[in-house]
Design an enzyme around this catalytic site. Structure first.
Site, PDB file in Angstrom:
ATOM      1  N   ASP A 208       4.163   3.534   5.979  1.00 23.33           N
ATOM      2  CA  ASP A 208       4.331   4.574   6.999  1.00 23.33           C
ATOM      3  C   ASP A 208       3.643   4.193   8.302  1.00 23.33           C
ATOM      4  OD1 ASP A 208       5.140   7.012   8.076  1.00 23.33           O
ATOM      5  OD2 ASP A 208       3.305   8.020   7.439  1.00 23.33           O
ATOM      6  N   GLU A 445      -1.885   1.950  -2.400  1.00 20.54           N
ATOM      7  CA  GLU A 445      -0.852   2.756  -3.059  1.00 20.54           C
ATOM      8  C   GLU A 445       0.293   1.924  -3.639  1.00 20.54           C
ATOM      9  OE1 GLU A 445       0.509   6.012  -0.698  1.00 20.54           O
ATOM     10  OE2 GLU A 445      -1.475   6.901  -0.483  1.00 20.54           O
ATOM     11  N   TYR A 498      -3.084  14.320  -0.998  1.00 19.00           N
ATOM     12  CA  TYR A 498      -2.731  15.206   0.118  1.00 19.00           C
ATOM     13  C   TYR A 498      -2.325  16.575  -0.424  1.00 19.00           C
ATOM     14  CZ  TYR A 498      -2.879  11.112   3.133  1.00 19.00           C
ATOM     15  OH  TYR A 498      -3.291  10.005   3.835  1.00 19.00           O
ATOM     16  N   GLU A 534      -8.210   8.695   1.301  1.00 13.24           N
ATOM     17  CA  GLU A 534      -7.313   9.334   2.269  1.00 13.24           C
ATOM     18  C   GLU A 534      -7.199  10.817   1.934  1.00 13.24           C
ATOM     19  OE1 GLU A 534      -3.421   7.679   2.891  1.00 13.24           O
ATOM     20  OE2 GLU A 534      -4.137   5.603   2.835  1.00 13.24           O
TER      21      GLU A 534
END
Length: 647
Positions: A208, A445, A498, A534
């Site tokens: 991303d 990831e 998240y 994160e």
């Protein structure tokens, strides 16, 4: 935290070499520094540039553009180096271009570099994304696979073939990503001519951030004597007794360690050995000690030939510190260290990933303003100059390789693993002597639940530990804790999540429960310390809503507060750090989920603070007050919240 009475110990290995031919240098990778025996010439500035927009992207090789000036083979434009080429022009096809681009420029050298046959001349490219080929006067000197690390070639013999004419340097760079590159990608050709033009293809990726390309860091020439210091490896420790230096008499080589005032504190002869430093001043992280980031200067002096006829001098900044990991703590100099920092990107307007000193200095000022003591080089190695800044300012670094987006099973094959191992070798070789670098990260990831992941990461992590036994190794995971096949091999668990964003969007009430469960599950299974590597939420700057809704500054603030509540419950147990995603907004590929990039920054792309930056500032300075020893100029947060610190 005083080191009075301690003895600093250096284990030093210095390699020296003699080279004659033009060749790729893959042994040492010392950062180029001027000295009494070495000179530098930067080649930054405007280069001639052309993108090969032929259907097969191969016309430059078919027509041998490297055999003459690029301007003689067709139209060129000015292109700054270092910079990404994508955002510099008004050409939309260049912004999203995939394939070969070509650079060249002519160079005039000092006459002494040419006439002195005892002078080596080295061409160094700080980084070019992704695959690079370099020619000098039409002769190929270097090929390099990988977009984030430096490469070199000794080219003196080519310059001396025709010393009366300027020397032409040509660089071809291809940003195409495949399943075997790092990061990986795929090329999708679409052949439906009723809907797409001839030759239409799309570069697919699983990461991303924007696939910026070009020559991203400095290009330079530097000289050394023919007999030169090729590599230096420094391992530091501190003990309470004395150490006897060891010697090898393979070379006339002297190592001298000097303090900040230029006083010699230790010295030794030989290509390997141990130096002892009485009353050592340790390298401490920012806000952990009243005198952080203390650096010694280590001079390596190599003398070759009878009577000292040839001498090479290389000076390296050195910090003395140790790193250890337990099941619940991360220790620097035997003291618990808590990461309160950020994730970053090399990203800015116009320049893309191009190296830019004003931006770097601004970012360090902002990190120190907010009380950040650390960052991760997400998701690739950053410029060496950034790590040097970290050394000088005491900012702790998790040094990550470009292993991001490893999602396809083919990216776990032997070819991918071989390349990944090579990249880690290059990374460790480049960054091994930075005291700020306390941990290696081999991936971000990955699809760690796939069956091949176990062998892949076991091999990769084992190899990295063999390259550098002094630092812990991690990778950053977002996998299910019970099925993550790489987690058993890491020293520290770095977990991304998240909650209330990608999962249960809009439901702030689930964050604390789900985050607590995440921590308990991971630690119970693996009994290792955890960093929340994160967390965050996209925020459009200036968008406000009460009650908070997604993309508002209030929502991002509430996400942070909920995470922080759980961090405070766990950080005295086994959670050893928190790194916000992200330091600043950054560019991504175009898509319906991104409006001009990723907006999870606590600063805008132009480095202006959102509300969340002030929340982190208050938190990080409070954490520093609790866990470190602040220098005398720092004032602690007042109870009424009116200001946190002053100079």
């Amino acid at each position: 935290m005083s080191a009075a009475g301690k003895v600093g110990m250096f284990r030093v290995l210095c390699l020296f070499s003699v080279l004659h031919a033009a060749q790729l240098l893959d042994s040492g990778m010392l950062f180029p520094r001027e000295s009494a025996s070495r000179e530098l010439k930067e080649l930054n500035g405007l280069w001639a540039f052309r993108a090969d927009k032929s259907p097969n992207r191969n016309r430059g090789f078919e027509e041998a553009w490297y055999k003459q000036r690029l301007a003689e083979t067709g139209p060129v434009i000015d292109m700054p180096v270092p910079a990404s080429f994508n955002d510099v022009t008004q050409d939309a096809t260049l912004r999203d271009f995939t394939g070969w681009v070509w650079y060249d420029r002519e160079v005039h050298l000092p006459p002494r570099w040419i006439t002195d046959e005892g002078t080596r001349l080295v061409l160094r490219v700080g980084s070019a994304h992704y695959y690079s080929v370099v020619w000098v006067n039409g002769e190929k000197v270097v090929e390099h696979n990988g977009g984030h690390l430096p490469f070199e070639a000794e080219i003196g013999s080519l310059f001396r073939k025709d010393p009366t004419n300027p020397c032409r340097i040509t660089v071809a760079v291809n940003n195409t990503l495949t399943l075997e590159t790092l990061p990986p990608g795929t090329i999708h050709y679409i052949r439906d001519r009723s809907r797409y033009p001839d030759g239409f293809f799309v570069q697919g990726t699983s990461f991303d951030f924007f696939n910026y390309a070009g020559i991203h860091r400095s290009v330079l020439l530097y000289t050394t004597p023919r007999a030169y210091v090729d590599d230096v490896t420094v391992v530091t420790d501190f003990v309470d007794n004395t150490v006897t230096p060891q010697r090898e008499d393979k070379a006339t080589l002297k190592v001298t360690l000097m303090d900040k005032d230029g006083h010699c504190v230790a010295s030794s002869n030989g290509s390997s050995g141990v130096l002892k430093v009485p009353d050592v001043k340790l390298w401490w992280p920012y806000l952990m000690h009243e005198n952080p980031a203390y650096l010694y200067s280590m001079e390596v002096r190599l003398t070759a030939g009878g009577g000292g006829s040839s001498e090479d001098v290389y000076t390296l900044p050195v910090g003395i510190r140790t790193v250890h990991v337990t099941t619940t703590q991360f220790l620097i100099n035997n003291k618990p260290f808590y990461f309160h920092g950020v994730n970053k990107h090399e990203d800015s307007d116009i320049r893309g990933k191009g190296f830019d000193w004003p931006l770097i200095v601004k970012d360090f000022n902002l990190m120190k303003w907010m009380g950040a003591n650390s960052f991760r080089t997400s998701h690739y190695p950053y410029a060496e100059e950034i790590l040097q800044m970290c050394d000088r300012h005491g900012i702790v670094v998790i040094d990550e390789c470009p292993g991001v987006g490893i999602k396809d099973i083919q990216s776990f094959g032997n070819a991918s693993l071989s390349h990944h191992l090579e990249v880690m070798e290059e990374l460790v070789r480049r960054d091994k002597n930075h005291p700020s670098v306390v941990m290696w990260s081999v991936a971000n990831e990955p699809a760690a639940e796939m069956p091949p992941a176990e062998f892949y990461f076991q091999t990769l992590i084992k190899h990295t530990k063999e390259l550098d036994p002094t630092r812990p190794v991690t990778y950053v995971t977002a996998s299910n804790f019970a099925r993550d096949k790489g987690a058993p091999f890491v020293d520290v668990l770095c977990v991304n999540s998240y909650f209330s964003w990608y999962h249960d969007p809009g439901h702030l009430e689930v964050i604390q429960l789900q985050l607590n469960t995440q921590f308990e599950d991971w630690h119970e299974k693996y009994q290792k310390p955890i960093i929340q590597s994160e967390y965050g939420a996209d925020t459009v700057p200036g968008f406000h809503s009460d009650p908070p809704v997604m993309f508002s500054e209030e929502y991002q603030s509430e996400v942070l507060r909920n995470y922080h509540s759980v961090f405070d419950q766990k950080r005295n147990k086994y959670v050893i750090g928190e790194l916000i995603w992200n330091f600043a907004d950054f560019m991504t590929a175009q898509g319906v989920t991104r409006v001009v990039g990723n907006k999870k920054g606590v600063f805008t792309r132009q480095r202006q603070p959102k509300a969340s930056a002030f929340i982190l500032k208050e938190r990080y300075w409070r954490l520093a007050n609790e866990t470190g020893t602040l220098p005398p100029w720092a004032k602690y947060p007042s109870q009424n919240g009116s200001g946190l610190w002053t100079f």
